[in-house]
Scaffold this motif. Structure first.
Motif, PDB file in Angstrom:
ATOM      1  N   VAL A  86       8.703 -10.995   7.256  1.00 36.39           N
ATOM      2  CA  VAL A  86       9.781 -10.232   6.839  1.00 36.39           C
ATOM      3  C   VAL A  86       9.721  -8.590   6.958  1.00 36.39           C
ATOM      4  N   LYS A  87       9.049  -8.591   7.492  1.00 40.71           N
ATOM      5  CA  LYS A  87       8.343  -7.398   7.876  1.00 40.71           C
ATOM      6  C   LYS A  87       9.835  -6.901   9.375  1.00 40.71           C
ATOM      7  N   ASN A  88       9.331  -7.715   9.889  1.00 41.43           N
ATOM      8  CA  ASN A  88      10.244  -8.324  12.174  1.00 41.43           C
ATOM      9  C   ASN A  88      11.434  -8.237  11.692  1.00 41.43           C
ATOM     10  N   SER A  89      12.061  -8.618  10.042  1.00 39.24           N
ATOM     11  CA  SER A  89      13.496  -9.103   9.596  1.00 39.24           C
ATOM     12  C   SER A  89      13.832  -7.670   9.396  1.00 39.24           C
ATOM     13  N   TYR A  90      13.238  -7.285   8.219  1.00 36.47           N
ATOM     14  CA  TYR A  90      13.449  -6.001   7.717  1.00 36.47           C
ATOM     15  C   TYR A  90      12.644  -5.250   7.445  1.00 36.47           C
ATOM     16  N   PRO A  91      12.509  -4.438   8.879  1.00 34.64           N
ATOM     17  CA  PRO A  91      11.691  -2.669   9.062  1.00 34.64           C
ATOM     18  C   PRO A  91      11.512  -2.284   8.225  1.00 34.64           C
ATOM     19  N   ASP A  92      10.426  -1.121   7.489  1.00 27.84           N
ATOM     20  CA  ASP A  92      11.256  -0.291   6.593  1.00 27.84           C
ATOM     21  C   ASP A  92      11.231  -0.442   5.195  1.00 27.84           C
ATOM     22  N   VAL A  93      11.730  -1.693   5.358  1.00 28.76           N
ATOM     23  CA  VAL A  93      12.079  -2.836   3.636  1.00 28.76           C
ATOM     24  C   VAL A  93      10.793  -2.528   3.187  1.00 28.76           C
ATOM     25  N   PRO A  94      10.905  -1.786   1.383  1.00 30.83           N
ATOM     26  CA  PRO A  94      10.237  -2.139   0.521  1.00 30.83           C
ATOM     27  C   PRO A  94       9.755  -3.849   0.068  1.00 30.83           C
ATOM     28  N   ILE A  95       8.370  -4.611  -0.087  1.00 31.57           N
ATOM     29  CA  ILE A  95       8.385  -5.587  -0.757  1.00 31.57           C
ATOM     30  C   ILE A  95       7.269  -5.671  -1.283  1.00 31.57           C
ATOM     31  N   PHE A  96       7.923  -6.497  -2.370  1.00 38.39           N
ATOM     32  CA  PHE A  96       7.262  -6.845  -3.317  1.00 38.39           C
ATOM     33  C   PHE A  96       7.050  -8.192  -3.183  1.00 38.39           C
ATOM     34  N   ILE A  97       5.639  -8.490  -4.116  1.00 38.39           N
ATOM     35  CA  ILE A  97       4.786  -9.558  -3.837  1.00 38.39           C
ATOM     36  C   ILE A  97       4.551  -9.911  -5.456  1.00 38.39           C
ATOM     37  N   ALA A  98       5.418 -10.596  -6.262  1.00 40.38           N
ATOM     38  CA  ALA A  98       4.978 -11.427  -7.640  1.00 40.38           C
ATOM     39  C   ALA A  98       4.559 -12.696  -7.737  1.00 40.38           C
ATOM     40  N   CYS A  99       3.536 -12.801  -8.670  1.00 43.83           N
ATOM     41  CA  CYS A  99       3.002 -13.603  -8.582  1.00 43.83           C
ATOM     42  C   CYS A  99       2.616 -13.957 -11.041  1.00 43.83           C
ATOM     43  N   GLY A 100       2.797 -15.104 -11.188  1.00 48.10           N
ATOM     44  CA  GLY A 100       2.518 -15.917 -12.061  1.00 48.10           C
ATOM     45  C   GLY A 100       4.828 -15.630 -12.867  1.00 48.10           C
ATOM     46  N   PRO A 101       4.133 -16.362 -14.772  1.00 46.77           N
ATOM     47  CA  PRO A 101       3.786 -16.463 -15.651  1.00 46.77           C
ATOM     48  C   PRO A 101       3.498 -17.789 -14.999  1.00 46.77           C
ATOM     49  N   VAL A 156      -2.877 -13.908  -4.296  1.00 51.55           N
ATOM     50  CA  VAL A 156      -1.312 -13.056  -3.793  1.00 51.55           C
ATOM     51  C   VAL A 156      -2.013 -11.309  -4.229  1.00 51.55           C
ATOM     52  N   LYS A 157      -2.917 -11.034  -4.670  1.00 54.41           N
ATOM     53  CA  LYS A 157      -2.773  -9.792  -4.839  1.00 54.41           C
ATOM     54  C   LYS A 157      -3.436  -9.249  -3.856  1.00 54.41           C
ATOM     55  N   GLN A 158      -4.612 -10.090  -3.109  1.00 56.48           N
ATOM     56  CA  GLN A 158      -5.127  -9.560  -1.698  1.00 56.48           C
ATOM     57  C   GLN A 158      -4.152  -9.557  -0.462  1.00 56.48           C
ATOM     58  N   VAL A 159      -3.320 -10.399  -0.481  1.00 56.26           N
ATOM     59  CA  VAL A 159      -2.268 -10.284   0.516  1.00 56.26           C
ATOM     60  C   VAL A 159      -1.637  -9.543   0.565  1.00 56.26           C
ATOM     61  N   ALA A 160      -0.792  -8.814  -0.847  1.00 54.59           N
ATOM     62  CA  ALA A 160      -0.515  -7.773  -1.363  1.00 54.59           C
ATOM     63  C   ALA A 160      -0.828  -6.038  -0.771  1.00 54.59           C
ATOM     64  N   LYS A 161      -1.943  -6.498  -0.829  1.00 53.35           N
ATOM     65  CA  LYS A 161      -2.720  -5.063  -0.545  1.00 53.35           C
ATOM     66  C   LYS A 161      -2.798  -5.002   0.659  1.00 53.35           C
ATOM     67  N   ASP A 162      -3.271  -5.868   1.370  1.00 54.11           N
ATOM     68  CA  ASP A 162      -3.635  -6.025   2.765  1.00 54.11           C
ATOM     69  C   ASP A 162      -2.668  -6.070   3.725  1.00 54.11           C
ATOM     70  N   GLU A 163      -0.681  -6.208   3.249  1.00 54.70           N
ATOM     71  CA  GLU A 163       0.239  -6.243   3.679  1.00 54.70           C
ATOM     72  C   GLU A 163       1.251  -5.098   3.746  1.00 54.70           C
ATOM     73  N   GLY A 164       0.539  -3.749   2.352  1.00 56.89           N
ATOM     74  CA  GLY A 164       0.633  -2.790   2.091  1.00 56.89           C
ATOM     75  C   GLY A 164       1.918  -3.175   1.315  1.00 56.89           C
ATOM     76  N   ALA A 165       2.022  -4.383   0.704  1.00 56.15           N
ATOM     77  CA  ALA A 165       3.112  -4.778  -0.495  1.00 56.15           C
ATOM     78  C   ALA A 165       3.265  -4.373  -1.993  1.00 56.15           C
ATOM     79  N   ALA A 166       4.211  -3.663  -2.298  1.00 55.93           N
ATOM     80  CA  ALA A 166       3.719  -3.220  -4.176  1.00 55.93           C
ATOM     81  C   ALA A 166       3.713  -5.013  -5.259  1.00 55.93           C
ATOM     82  N   PHE A 167       2.228  -5.702  -5.541  1.00 57.06           N
ATOM     83  CA  PHE A 167       2.262  -6.418  -6.346  1.00 57.06           C
ATOM     84  C   PHE A 167       2.929  -6.235  -7.575  1.00 57.06           C
ATOM     85  N   ILE A 168       3.449  -7.733  -8.203  1.00 56.94           N
ATOM     86  CA  ILE A 168       3.355  -7.201  -9.603  1.00 56.94           C
ATOM     87  C   ILE A 168       2.675  -8.426  -9.989  1.00 56.94           C
ATOM     88  N   LEU A 169       2.128  -8.063 -11.571  1.00 57.95           N
ATOM     89  CA  LEU A 169       1.519  -9.491 -11.297  1.00 57.95           C
ATOM     90  C   LEU A 169       2.159 -10.245 -13.524  1.00 57.95           C
TER      91      LEU A 169
END
Length: 382
Positions: A305-320, A330-343
């Motif tokens: 996704v980052k390769n397709s849209y460089p420097d574009v914010p990514i939100f990774i949600a999980c649930g409900p 999912v939270k760990q992935v968001a942390k490692d990839e610098g994405a905003a996590f939505i729980l």
């Protein structure tokens, strides 16, 4: 012509077979109905006409038809000098909403009950939007084909005289949503969990009333939706294999979900942000992937996704609908990839918020949007 056209639209239907290319690039015969609604003096506006604007992924075929299949794909135009419009759309099952001047007008179910005649209140200029509300998985292995519209305007020049492209939202806000059936709005129009059959379930599907629609409306944003019921990051629901051949990331580069060799040009949609909600199906049915398999697969997708849209914010949600273990991955992935996590944990929804097969209904989808909007607004400054 104005008096007779509704009757002609009702009776002038042509039943024919059409060859459609599908995922494995084999040829299938798909029974489709086309409502012609053309009489002498009517004006045809082909799909390639500059007065038609498309929101979503599509490609023209050799017949100059616009092919598409993703949920939320929209056709927008401004119709002038006409009181009747006939849509020329071929597909196997998809459903569409029609909006006139921003207000809901009618639902079109092209097949098996074609009803593609649209009435306008007068011959003034009116903004018209046709939005596909059902997903590619519901297209019975055939893409939708749009040939154009037919109006009872006096001439093509009369139609074009006041016509302009309608870009959608007033603000330059563009969102890409990636997800499974919850993103598609599977079962969202139901207030009961048992919808009897797959056909009944799909009759309750509506992407505009999923959380996608509510978030897009709140931000006045144009949205592109890539969703497919049952898909996971690495493991699809009910797949006997741990690692599925066709999980959701495989579809990221496709212009149409059901055609695997027409690749999307990402410059056609300059996304402001990408919102992903996947993972529920990975752990819905055994055999389950390991935490490492899931996280590695998700990280690989985020890099794509980052390769397709460089420097574009990514939100990774999980649930409900996902459990706490899945959301921790999912939270760990968001942390490692610098994405905003939505729980959104499972306590977010009550029984009153459940539709078909326990998917969120409209109130549940609104709760998902309400949980997402503050996080997105904080990052995007909206």
């Amino acid at each position: 012509t104005v008096v007779l056209l509704p009757l002609l639209l009702l009776f002038w239907r042509l039943l024919f077979w059409r060859l459609v290319v599908v995922d494995e690039m084999k040829f299938f015969l798909v029974l489709v109905f086309v409502l012609l609604g053309v009489s002498k003096g009517d004006v045809e506006i082909p799909a390639t006409d500059s007065s038609l604007h498309y929101i979503g992924r599509y490609a023209f075929n050799f017949n100059n038809q616009a092919g598409f299949d993703w949920s939320g794909f929209s056709i927008k135009t401004q119709v002038c000098g006409a009181t009747l419009v006939s849509l020329q759309i071929e597909d196997a099952y998809a459903m569409y909403y029609v909006y006139i001047d921003g207000f809901y007008s009618q639902t079109i179910h092209v097949n098996p009950n074609p009803d593609a005649a649209i009435s306008l209140p007068d011959k003034n200029c009116h903004n018209m939007t046709i939005t596909k509300i059902t997903e590619a998985a519901n297209n019975f292995n055939s893409v939708s084909l749009f040939s154009g519209i037919v109006t009872n305007a006096a001439s093509l020049e009369a139609h074009r005289g006041f016509t302009r492209k309608v870009e959608g939202a007033k603000k330059n806000r563009k969102l890409v949503f990636v997800g499974d059936g919850m993103t598609c709005g599977y079962g969202v129009l139901s207030n009961v969990t048992d919808c009897v059959s797959p056909t009944a379930d799909y009759g309750k599907e509506d992407v505009t009333h999923s959380y996608v629609g509510y978030i897009s409306t709140a931000f006045d944003a144009v949205s592109q939706v890539l969703c497919y019921t049952g898909k996971g990051v690495v493991h699809n629901k009910n797949d006997p294999n741990v690692m599925s051949d066709q999980p959701m990331p495989v579809f990221w580069n496709r212009t149409m979900a059901l055609i695997n060799n027409i690749y999307y040009d990402f410059s056609q949609f300059s996304a402001s942000a990408v919102y992903i909600n996947l993972g529920t199906n990975d752990f819905a049915t055994a055999p389950y992937p390991t935490a490492d398999q899931f996280e590695d697969g998700y990280k690989g997708f985020i890099k794509t996704v980052k390769n397709s849209y460089p420097d574009v914010p990514i939100f990774i949600a999980c649930g409900p609908m996902a459990d706490s273990s899945t959301c921790s991955y999912v939270k760990q992935v968001a942390k490692d990839e610098g994405a905003a996590f939505i729980l959104m944990d499972q306590s977010l929804l009550t029984e009153e918020d459940e539709g078909c097969d326990y998917f969120p209904n409209t109130s549940g989808s609104q709760k998902i949007a309400d949980a997402s909007i503050p996080v997105m607004a904080g990052v995007l400054g909206w």
